[in-house]
Design a protein around this motif. Structure first.
Motif, PDB file in Angstrom:
ATOM      1  N   LEU A  75       4.760  12.797   0.050  1.00  0.00           N
ATOM      2  CA  LEU A  75       5.190  11.413  -0.193  1.00  0.00           C
ATOM      3  C   LEU A  75       4.010  10.442  -0.167  1.00  0.00           C
ATOM      4  N   ALA A  76       2.795  11.004  -0.168  1.00  0.00           N
ATOM      5  CA  ALA A  76       1.588  10.186   0.024  1.00  0.00           C
ATOM      6  C   ALA A  76       1.487   9.030  -0.953  1.00  0.00           C
ATOM      7  N   ALA A  77       1.954   9.222  -2.190  1.00  0.00           N
ATOM      8  CA  ALA A  77       1.752   8.200  -3.221  1.00  0.00           C
ATOM      9  C   ALA A  77       2.858   7.157  -3.229  1.00  0.00           C
ATOM     10  N   ARG A  78       3.844   7.294  -2.333  1.00  0.00           N
ATOM     11  CA  ARG A  78       4.964   6.342  -2.362  1.00  0.00           C
ATOM     12  C   ARG A  78       4.674   5.088  -1.561  1.00  0.00           C
ATOM     13  N   ARG A  79       5.294   4.001  -2.009  1.00  0.00           N
ATOM     14  CA  ARG A  79       5.256   2.754  -1.255  1.00  0.00           C
ATOM     15  C   ARG A  79       6.319   2.808  -0.161  1.00  0.00           C
ATOM     16  N   PRO A  80       6.148   2.025   0.912  1.00  0.00           N
ATOM     17  CA  PRO A  80       7.158   2.036   1.992  1.00  0.00           C
ATOM     18  C   PRO A  80       8.590   1.806   1.491  1.00  0.00           C
ATOM     19  N   SER A  81       8.740   0.941   0.460  1.00  0.00           N
ATOM     20  CA  SER A  81      10.097   0.663  -0.013  1.00  0.00           C
ATOM     21  C   SER A  81      10.732   1.882  -0.671  1.00  0.00           C
ATOM     22  N   ALA A 129      -6.414  11.018   6.088  1.00  0.00           N
ATOM     23  CA  ALA A 129      -5.061  10.467   6.002  1.00  0.00           C
ATOM     24  C   ALA A 129      -4.107  11.508   5.431  1.00  0.00           C
ATOM     25  N   ARG A 130      -4.583  12.208   4.398  1.00  0.00           N
ATOM     26  CA  ARG A 130      -3.724  13.224   3.773  1.00  0.00           C
ATOM     27  C   ARG A 130      -3.399  14.341   4.763  1.00  0.00           C
ATOM     28  N   THR A 131      -4.432  14.785   5.501  1.00  0.00           N
ATOM     29  CA  THR A 131      -4.210  15.835   6.489  1.00  0.00           C
ATOM     30  C   THR A 131      -3.165  15.401   7.509  1.00  0.00           C
ATOM     31  N   MET A 132      -3.266  14.127   7.962  1.00  0.00           N
ATOM     32  CA  MET A 132      -2.320  13.652   8.963  1.00  0.00           C
ATOM     33  C   MET A 132      -0.902  13.587   8.387  1.00  0.00           C
ATOM     34  N   LEU A 133      -0.780  13.134   7.151  1.00  0.00           N
ATOM     35  CA  LEU A 133       0.545  13.087   6.519  1.00  0.00           C
ATOM     36  C   LEU A 133       1.125  14.495   6.406  1.00  0.00           C
ATOM     37  N   GLU A 134       0.257  15.455   6.083  1.00  0.00           N
ATOM     38  CA  GLU A 134       0.738  16.836   5.976  1.00  0.00           C
ATOM     39  C   GLU A 134       1.162  17.366   7.332  1.00  0.00           C
ATOM     40  N   ARG A 135       0.396  17.008   8.362  1.00  0.00           N
ATOM     41  CA  ARG A 135       0.772  17.458   9.711  1.00  0.00           C
ATOM     42  C   ARG A 135       2.156  16.950  10.088  1.00  0.00           C
ATOM     43  N   LEU A 163       0.844  -1.195   0.000  1.00  0.00           N
ATOM     44  CA  LEU A 163       0.000   0.000   0.000  1.00  0.00           C
ATOM     45  C   LEU A 163       0.881   1.248   0.000  1.00  0.00           C
ATOM     46  N   THR A 164       0.363   2.335  -0.568  1.00  0.00           N
ATOM     47  CA  THR A 164       1.099   3.594  -0.535  1.00  0.00           C
ATOM     48  C   THR A 164       1.047   4.160   0.888  1.00  0.00           C
ATOM     49  N   ALA A 165       1.843   5.206   1.124  1.00  0.00           N
ATOM     50  CA  ALA A 165       1.835   5.851   2.442  1.00  0.00           C
ATOM     51  C   ALA A 165       0.419   6.294   2.793  1.00  0.00           C
ATOM     52  N   LEU A 166      -0.261   6.890   1.812  1.00  0.00           N
ATOM     53  CA  LEU A 166      -1.625   7.366   2.054  1.00  0.00           C
ATOM     54  C   LEU A 166      -2.557   6.209   2.412  1.00  0.00           C
ATOM     55  N   GLU A 167      -2.475   5.128   1.649  1.00  0.00           N
ATOM     56  CA  GLU A 167      -3.342   3.974   1.904  1.00  0.00           C
ATOM     57  C   GLU A 167      -3.016   3.328   3.246  1.00  0.00           C
ATOM     58  N   ASN A 168      -1.735   3.343   3.618  1.00  0.00           N
ATOM     59  CA  ASN A 168      -1.343   2.833   4.921  1.00  0.00           C
ATOM     60  C   ASN A 168      -2.031   3.621   6.028  1.00  0.00           C
ATOM     61  N   VAL A 169      -2.004   4.951   5.890  1.00  0.00           N
ATOM     62  CA  VAL A 169      -2.587   5.801   6.927  1.00  0.00           C
ATOM     63  C   VAL A 169      -4.105   5.681   6.928  1.00  0.00           C
ATOM     64  N   ALA A 170      -4.690   5.516   5.733  1.00  0.00           N
ATOM     65  CA  ALA A 170      -6.145   5.423   5.648  1.00  0.00           C
ATOM     66  C   ALA A 170      -6.652   4.047   6.119  1.00  0.00           C
ATOM     67  N   PHE A 171      -5.742   3.075   6.199  1.00  0.00           N
ATOM     68  CA  PHE A 171      -6.125   1.690   6.499  1.00  0.00           C
ATOM     69  C   PHE A 171      -7.019   1.570   7.737  1.00  0.00           C
ATOM     70  N   ALA A 173       5.406   7.893   8.596  1.00  0.00           N
ATOM     71  CA  ALA A 173       4.217   7.273   8.012  1.00  0.00           C
ATOM     72  C   ALA A 173       3.571   6.344   9.040  1.00  0.00           C
ATOM     73  N   ALA A 174       4.408   5.584   9.759  1.00  0.00           N
ATOM     74  CA  ALA A 174       3.874   4.660  10.769  1.00  0.00           C
ATOM     75  C   ALA A 174       3.226   5.437  11.911  1.00  0.00           C
ATOM     76  N   LEU A 175       3.843   6.547  12.300  1.00  0.00           N
ATOM     77  CA  LEU A 175       3.264   7.396  13.343  1.00  0.00           C
ATOM     78  C   LEU A 175       1.930   7.969  12.878  1.00  0.00           C
ATOM     79  N   ALA A 176       1.914   8.461  11.637  1.00  0.00           N
ATOM     80  CA  ALA A 176       0.685   9.041  11.084  1.00  0.00           C
ATOM     81  C   ALA A 176      -0.425   7.993  11.082  1.00  0.00           C
TER      82      ALA A 176
END
Lengths: 331, 267
Positions: free
Chosen positions: A100-106, A88-94, A64-72, A116-119
């Motif tokens: 980096l929302a569209a990136r995969r963890p790798s 999820a996007r708001t939290m990533l921005e915070r 999953l992308t960073a965004l999808e991880n946070v939205a999970f 991302a994990a904190l978000a």
């Protein structure tokens, strides 16, 4: 702040709080909610607890992308897709990784993965946040930067945070309340000063036995060193810091050199005082821990051989010194 | 040296029959043979039944594989053995067992008969025989795939308030897709080649239960040319299936190494 050597039960404690492990007996409560009560046969599974958990390896979903991880978590608890993505996007921005929302963890660096994990945990607004060695997966150079940012972030959080670390320095600098764990039990819990000044057991004294000074950067010297006013004296450090900055200076006892004559070397920080205590350091006892009653007091770790040569004994005057490069700085 | 010799010998043993089969195809006659109604019926029946069987295997095998990968229960070794049994069981024995179970006088056959359903010697029987024989291939691959999903990800999902079902569909399933595809291809290939259980349980009725392998066997006794044409088609299908199986498995093997390599370099 939970601190202890590896195998002391820190991660187990976190997993018990998260509900990933079931205790044998006792009870776990958060505010008014009872999560576990052995006598009343209560066990609330992890997905029903208001607990965020960030594992040591961050455990981001690799597909999953960073965004999808946070939205999970939001999606799992029934939020609609668009609302979940927006939050999820708001939290990533915070956490300043919105781009980096569209990136995969790798495709993320260690520090970015941590955010991302904190978000992902924070977006669910847990009452309790559990962090298992959040800096362990980072390399040394990133760790320094991330630690300062993490400290700032955690201070601003509305939830209770339990932070696990094996590093006494990290625990003492970060924690309002520090619990030292050994062999599955909390040996002592208290504030930083409590633990450093009044350790209630030899284990706690030895484990936390480091030199910690709270100070403020006063000036820079001509040869590029930083002068820190700490505990009524001046310390000279090689680490960069801005004038006026409030910092913690940590000096490992192994960096402290003990001598009975004034030191001849290049050490910039020299203190003198009577030897207060000499104790063999476990496990082999080949190294000795020497407490020197200088102002401020210092703890040094030296070999048994040099302690014998210098005929160190309680009451004897000694010099304790460390180099400008021998100190670490925490913010 | 000895290793090279052994490898050469093995390659010869496996490759020579394949090569011989390909060399015996009369040039240009393969396509003409394809229009033969017997071959067409067998080909169509084989494709339809093995695809149906694969679908059944995936639907039935996925939950079973998941339970085996995640749960411990009393009698688990027995369940595992029963599922694995068809791998070693002679297919004719399996066919006989199916006949005794679902035949007119069989345990389940009587009950089905009460509803006017008879299974033996129908196309459905072909599918059942194929499912029976190919299920273990899918289950073992799927189970290994499920077991490889890191525990830490499942823990993370549960602290993120995900139910087990949600985690299964959003985390476990996507991450084990390569294993599921590999298992499904394997099962499909096995179903395509099924002979013994089919002929025992479903019989050998052209157009109804006569699949490709059965048609090869019949043609072998009457018209060798047809037998060879059928065999080549069957071999090509199996070859393509197994080749397709290698592709996702290869991807899965390569994927994790790349980022790991990068991270060690940056350190």
């Amino acid at each position: 702040m939970l601190v202890g050597e590896s195998g002391s039960g820190k991660t187990t404690a976190l997993r018990l709080l998260a509900g990933l492990l079931m205790p044998d007996e006792g009870k776990i409560e958060l505010d008014s909610a009872v999560y576990y009560h052995s006598k009343r046969n209560v066990f609330v599974p992890p997905e029903k607890r208001s607990v965020g958990y960030v594992a040591q390896d961050y455990a981001l979903f690799p597909h999953l992308t960073a965004l999808e991880n946070v939205a999970f978590g939001l999606r799992a608890s029934g939020s609609g897709a668009s609302l979940a993505r927006r939050r999820a996007r708001t939290m990533l921005e915070r956490l300043e990784i919105g781009d980096l929302a569209a990136r995969r963890p790798s495709q993320l660096s260690g520090g970015q993965r941590q955010r991302a994990a904190l978000a992902r945990a924070l977006v669910l607004e847990p009452r309790l946040l559990l962090l298992d060695e959040p800096l362990a997966a980072l390399d040394l150079s990133t760790r320094r930067v991330v630690r300062a940012e993490l400290a700032k972030l955690l201070a601003a959080l509305p939830c209770i945070t339990v932070y696990v670390t094996h590093s006494p320095a990290e625990a003492l600098v970060f924690g309002d309340l520090v619990a030292v764990m050994e062999k599955g039990a909390v040996r002592q819990m208290g504030t930083r000063d409590d633990l450093l000044r009044h350790p209630r057991s030899q284990y706690v004294a030895d484990f936390l036995g480091l030199n910690l000074f709270k100070g403020r950067v006063k000036a820079h010297t001509e040869d590029g060193l930083v002068v820190v006013a700490a505990e009524g004296t001046d310390l000279y450090l090689a680490q960069p810091a801005d004038v006026g900055e409030a910092i913690y200076v940590v000096v490992d006892p192994r960096e402290v050199v003990v001598s009975t004559e004034p030191p001849q070397g290049s050490a910039r920080n020299v203190f003198v005082g009577p030897v207060e205590e000499i104790v063999p350091e476990p496990p082999a006892g080949e190294r000795m821990r020497v407490s020197i009653g200088s102002y401020p007091p210092l703890v040094a770790e030296i070999t048994r051989g040099s302690a014998l040569i210098m005929r160190l004994e309680p009451g004897r005057m000694a010099y304790a010194s460390f180099k400008a490069t021998g100190a670490r700085v925490f913010r | 040296m000895a290793v090279t010799a052994a490898a050469g010998l093995l390659l010869l043993l496996l490759g020579l029959p394949v090569l011989s089969l390909l060399l015996r195809v009369p040039s240009g006659s393969l396509l003409r043979r394809l229009s033969d109604p017997v071959i067409q019926d067998a080909l169509r029946l084989s494709l339809v039944t093995s695809l149906l069987a694969t679908a059944c295997v995936v639907l039935l095998g996925t939950p079973v594989a998941y339970l085996l990968a995640t749960r411990f229960f009393r009698g688990k070794p027995v369940v595992e053995t029963v599922i694995d049994l068809p791998i070693v069981l002679p297919p004719t024995v399996a066919g006989l067992a199916l006949l005794l179970a679902f035949g007119r006088a069989g345990l389940a056959g009587k009950a089905l008969g009460a509803f006017g359903i008879t299974l033996p010697f129908t196309t459905a029987a072909v599918v059942i025989a194929q499912v029976f024989m190919s299920l273990p291939f899918f289950v073992s691959s799927a189970r290994a795939g499920f077991a490889r999903v890191p525990r830490s990800l499942l823990d993370a999902a549960s602290t993120l308030r995900a139910s087990e079902t949600y985690t299964f569909f959003r985390v476990v399933l996507p991450l084990s897709t390569p294993s599921l595809i590999a298992g499904a291809s394997m099962a499909c290939a096995r179903a395509l080649g099924e002979f013994g259980a089919t002929i025992t349980f479903a019989g050998n009725l052209p157009g109804i239960t006569q699949t490709m392998p059965l048609a090869v066997y019949v043609a072998f006794q009457t018209d060798l040319e047809v037998a060879i044409a059928l065999s080549v088609i069957l071999m090509l299908l199996s070859f393509l299936l197994l080749l397709g199986l290698r592709a996702p498995a290869g991807l899965a093997e390569r994927r994790p190494t790349a980022p790991r390599f990068v991270s060690t370099v940056s350190r």
